[in-house]
Design a protein around this motif. Structure first.
Motif, PDB file in Angstrom:
ATOM      1  N   SER A  68       7.089   3.023   2.011  1.00 38.07           N
ATOM      2  CA  SER A  68       6.433   1.817   2.396  1.00 38.07           C
ATOM      3  C   SER A  68       5.335   2.271   3.668  1.00 38.07           C
ATOM      4  O   SER A  68       4.259   1.858   3.550  1.00 38.07           O
ATOM      5  N   ALA A  69       5.967   3.058   4.592  1.00 36.05           N
ATOM      6  CA  ALA A  69       4.964   3.639   5.443  1.00 36.05           C
ATOM      7  C   ALA A  69       3.818   4.428   4.922  1.00 36.05           C
ATOM      8  O   ALA A  69       2.714   4.365   5.491  1.00 36.05           O
ATOM      9  N   VAL A  75      -3.477   1.807   3.005  1.00 36.32           N
ATOM     10  CA  VAL A  75      -4.211   0.560   3.087  1.00 36.32           C
ATOM     11  C   VAL A  75      -5.060   0.801   4.569  1.00 36.32           C
ATOM     12  O   VAL A  75      -6.057   0.317   4.587  1.00 36.32           O
ATOM     13  N   GLY A  76      -4.204   1.210   5.696  1.00 31.36           N
ATOM     14  CA  GLY A  76      -5.125   1.147   6.865  1.00 31.36           C
ATOM     15  C   GLY A  76      -6.083   2.224   6.970  1.00 31.36           C
ATOM     16  O   GLY A  76      -7.012   1.988   7.375  1.00 31.36           O
ATOM     17  N   LEU A  80     -10.237   1.304   7.648  1.00 30.09           N
ATOM     18  CA  LEU A  80     -10.587   2.181   8.524  1.00 30.09           C
ATOM     19  C   LEU A  80     -12.196   2.638   8.189  1.00 30.09           C
ATOM     20  O   LEU A  80     -13.055   2.736   8.613  1.00 30.09           O
ATOM     21  N   ALA A  81     -12.086   3.038   6.655  1.00 26.13           N
ATOM     22  CA  ALA A  81     -13.241   3.765   6.178  1.00 26.13           C
ATOM     23  C   ALA A  81     -14.045   2.664   5.935  1.00 26.13           C
ATOM     24  O   ALA A  81     -15.409   2.978   6.006  1.00 26.13           O
TER      25      ALA A  81
END
Length: 95
Positions: A68-69, A75-76, A80-81
């Motif tokens: 999950s992490a 996704v983060g 950010l990209a």
């Protein structure tokens, strides 16, 4: 495999998937067939007969949390990209 083995909860499903990956479907089916009497055998019975100790519930929970992490981080990183691309574009600099 659930048609050959008693599966009662999520932990049983995790152990079944773990066993399938570890010993393969053919060996698991053979053990289940050998141990079946009038009813389907429990996973614990199959594990004992094979001399295998499955991971604990806690170990499965830790692995799930790690997966999950990793997904959240991916996704983060994607967001950010996108933000960096927007800020780097001439139109993004005007906002």
């Amino acid at each position: 495999m659930e048609h050959l083995i008693r599966v009662h909860n999520d932990y049983d499903r995790q152990v079944l998937a773990w066993l399938r990956a570890r010993i393969g479907d053919a060996a698991l089916q053979s053990a289940a067939t050998r141990l079946a009497d009038a009813r389907k055998p429990y996973l614990s019975t199959i594990c004992r007969s094979l001399g295998i100790r499955p991971p604990s519930r806690r170990a499965f929970a830790r692995e799930s949390a790690r997966k999950s992490a990793r997904a959240h981080r991916a996704v983060g990183d994607l967001y950010l990209a996108r933000i960096r691309a927007i800020l780097a574009s001439p139109a993004g600099a005007q906002h």
